[in-house]
Design an enzyme around this catalytic site. Structure first.
Site, mmCIF file in Angstrom:
data_model
loop_
_atom_site.group_PDB
_atom_site.id
_atom_site.type_symbol
_atom_site.label_atom_id
_atom_site.label_comp_id
_atom_site.label_asym_id
_atom_site.label_seq_id
_atom_site.Cartn_x
_atom_site.Cartn_y
_atom_site.Cartn_z
ATOM 1 N N HIS A 1 22.392 31.523 67.855
ATOM 2 C CA HIS A 1 22.327 32.173 66.361
ATOM 3 C C HIS A 1 20.864 32.198 66.558
ATOM 4 C CE1 HIS A 1 27.263 31.093 66.929
ATOM 5 N NE2 HIS A 1 26.637 30.950 66.070
ATOM 6 N N ASP B 1 28.144 36.473 70.690
ATOM 7 C CA ASP B 1 27.317 35.699 69.605
ATOM 8 C C ASP B 1 28.014 36.037 68.598
ATOM 9 O OD1 ASP B 1 25.765 34.557 67.940
ATOM 10 O OD2 ASP B 1 24.184 34.281 68.636
ATOM 11 N N HIS B 2 28.427 35.185 67.400
ATOM 12 C CA HIS B 2 29.013 36.014 66.435
ATOM 13 C C HIS B 2 27.902 36.180 65.430
ATOM 14 C CE1 HIS B 2 29.809 32.116 64.780
ATOM 15 N NE2 HIS B 2 29.540 33.093 63.447
HETATM 16 C C1 BG6 Z 1 29.510 28.117 64.742
HETATM 17 C C2 BG6 Z 1 29.076 26.642 65.539
HETATM 18 O O1 BG6 Z 1 29.130 29.057 66.313
HETATM 19 O O2 BG6 Z 1 29.159 28.771 64.542
HETATM 20 C C3 BG6 Z 1 29.168 25.842 64.299
HETATM 21 O O3 BG6 Z 1 29.581 26.169 66.517
HETATM 22 C C4 BG6 Z 1 28.904 27.029 63.390
HETATM 23 O O4 BG6 Z 1 28.927 24.687 64.122
HETATM 24 C C5 BG6 Z 1 29.119 28.011 63.167
HETATM 25 O O5 BG6 Z 1 29.684 25.697 61.777
HETATM 26 C C6 BG6 Z 1 28.344 28.480 61.690
HETATM 27 O O6 BG6 Z 1 29.205 29.983 61.946
HETATM 28 P P1 BG6 Z 1 29.203 30.856 60.647
HETATM 29 O O7 BG6 Z 1 29.154 32.210 60.433
HETATM 30 O O8 BG6 Z 1 29.507 30.314 59.362
HETATM 31 O O9 BG6 Z 1 27.272 30.814 59.880
#
Ligand code: BG6
Length: 495
Positions: A252, A189-190
């Site tokens: 997230h 989960d980034h």
């Molecule tokens: C991804 C989703 O996991 O996270 C996207 O699939 C979303 O829809 C993105 O835009 C948001 O990531 P960040 O790092 O730009 O907040």
């Protein structure tokens, strides 16, 4: 750093994630001399590419997404690590090419990281085929040639989404566990790789001042906002099947919530940390449908690839409770949406009002509370709202004590989340990855809400919100019931 050869095989190297994130993250770690010295990066894809095509692709990716770090000297070394192997993901026989390719590089004697950056419908195919060709087995010390040495490891990194609901996540876990043991699996989960998300743990457990007040006696409510300005864009094919609950909340938002709500772990390691995070998710009370707001931005149904009668929400707001001693009856408000006014991710912790107010306040509304804002992105930092005496007057006003990463750490740019996570996977540190029970616990929270929306006649209706707004009014009303309001800190144009 290990002196053993390490092979990183990126499945889906021709895709967007590899181009935007994975190749730049590997390069950045490479120039910081954090990767193993004996390294091979193998791009795996369906296209008829050669090593040269991959090298050119990687160069373009770095020029576009890592321009500031690019230099010809490092690039020459980096590109010599790259090679390409063609695999047709559902076809077992084509994995033999990959196996031969890897063995030609390392003679079978290397550590291997398989990175799945392919469409989720192929996860099971890849895992099963790696199993069939015996590519997941960690080789014993005998193969390493030196007595007492640990075996060569085999690890797999799996991108989100992990499953479409609880049942599919369980079935995917089963397929993965038939080939890899849980300790070999790194579900990404980034958000957990973001510096500021990691800092939640440091803030809570490297300081003494927060823990005594981090509970229902002092905190009134907790708000997690993940707002995006982008709309569905060209991703309708994926997005309309997922919606905001599967795309953002299941992963997230619930991960941020776990970091905020968890008990102190006994150690900063994958086992202790994830035990505590799972307990939080398991203590979540079933969310009542009347505590949910779902909405679509105006124009979503007309977007390219979206069915005109789509019922997929692009916005959600929820009120959720965690039934344990620390948090009983304290609302956690979660909201996320696309096409909103600002891009911001923040956690706002609102403390209770003083039991007896003896000062006149400068503002109306809800200003008398202390609030701790954790700004995950952008303008990363932390702000503490306190009440202070207005000079030369006998009234109190809310002022901010501010920490901006940019000033405190002189950081123009923070490392991308993928940089940390790839490195952790190589180093065998699973603390910032999602364990199987964690993923299933998160689906158990999310599934009944989605199902209720689809099947329950009493479910709140879909709202429509204006693009560029902060979402539907119903989301404000959700908080007004308890005289709470959404708070936005970290920048001025919020609400
Ligand atoms: C991804 C989703 O996991 O996270 C996207 O699939 C979303 O829809 C993105 O835009 C948001 O990531 P960040 O790092 O730009 O907040």
């Amino acid at each position: 750093m290990t002196d053993r050869t390490t092979v990183i095989a990126i499945f889906g190297v021709t895709g967007d994630l590899a181009r935007r994130k994975l190749i730049p993250a590997l390069y950045s770690n490479f120039i910081k001399r954090r990767l193993p010295q004996r390294l091979h990066i193998v791009g795996v894809g369906r296209r008829d590419w050669t090593d040269e095509t991959l090298i050119e692709h990687a160069r373009q990716s770095l020029r576009e997404f890592a321009a500031a770090q690019f230099n010809e000297g490092d690039w020459r070394h980096f590109q010599s690590c790259l090679s390409y192997s063609k695999v047709n993901l559902p076809h077992t026989e084509t994995y033999q090419n990959l196996k031969d390719h890897l063995e030609a590089l390392d003679g079978g004697a290397s550590n291997r990281l398989y990175y799945l950056s392919v469409a989720p419908e192929f996860y099971e195919d890849v895992v099963t085929n790696l199993g069939r060709l015996d590519m997941a087995r960690e080789n014993g010390a005998g193969r390493a040639g030196a007595r007492g040495q640990s075996p060569f490891w085999r690890r797999i990194v799996i991108e989100k989404p992990f499953g479409y609901d609880l049942a599919t996540a369980q079935s995917l876990n089963k397929a993965v566990h038939a080939v890899f043991t849980e300790s070999q699996v790194y579900r990404i989960d980034h958000y957990l790789g973001k510096e500021t998300a990691q800092n939640i743990l440091f803030m809570r457990f490297a300081n003494t001042i927060f823990e005594p007040i981090w509970n229902r006696s002092h905190i009134s409510n907790v708000q997690v906002t993940v707002a995006e300005t982008v709309d569905v864009g060209t991703r309708a094919g994926y997005y309309d099947k997922s919606g905001v609950m599967r795309d953002m909340v299941q992963n997230h938002l619930l991960q941020l919530l776990s970091l905020i709500a968890m008990e102190p772990p006994s150690a900063f390691d994958g086992h202790a940390l994830r035990n505590e995070k799972v307990k939080v998710l398991q203590a979540a009370r079933a969310v009542r449908l009347c505590d949910t707001v779902r909405a679509q931005y105006d124009g979503y149904r007309g977007a390219d690839g979206v069915p005109p009668d789509s019922d997929t929400p692009t916005y959600v707001a929820l009120r959720l409770f965690i039934d344990n001693w620390r948090w009983k009856d304290i609302p956690f408000y979660l909201r996320s949406g696309k096409a909103l006014q600002s891009k911001t991710t923040q956690v706002n912790i609102q403390f209770k009002r003083p039991p007896n107010s003896i000062f006149e306040l400068a503002e109306s509304g809800d200003p008398s509370r202390n609030m701790l804002s954790i700004c995950i992105q952008p303008d990363e930092g932390m702000h503490m709202t306190i009440q202070a005496k207005v000079p030369d007057e006998q009234i109190a006003k809310s002022v901010d004590m501010e920490l901006h990463y940019e000033d405190a750490f002189l950081a123009d740019e923070l490392p991308d989340a993928y940089e940390r996570l790839i490195l952790d996977a190589i180093n065998g540190d699973a603390a910032l990855f999602i364990r199987s029970d964690e993923i299933e616990s998160a689906w158990k929270i999310v599934d009944p809400i989605i199902e209720g929306w689809e099947k329950d006649r009493a479910a709140p209706p879909m709202q429509i919100y204006r693009k560029g707004s902060w979402g539907p009014c119903a989301a404000d009303e959700l908080l007004e019931r308890e005289e709470h309001i959404w708070r936005i800190s970290c920048f001025d144009d919020g609400k």
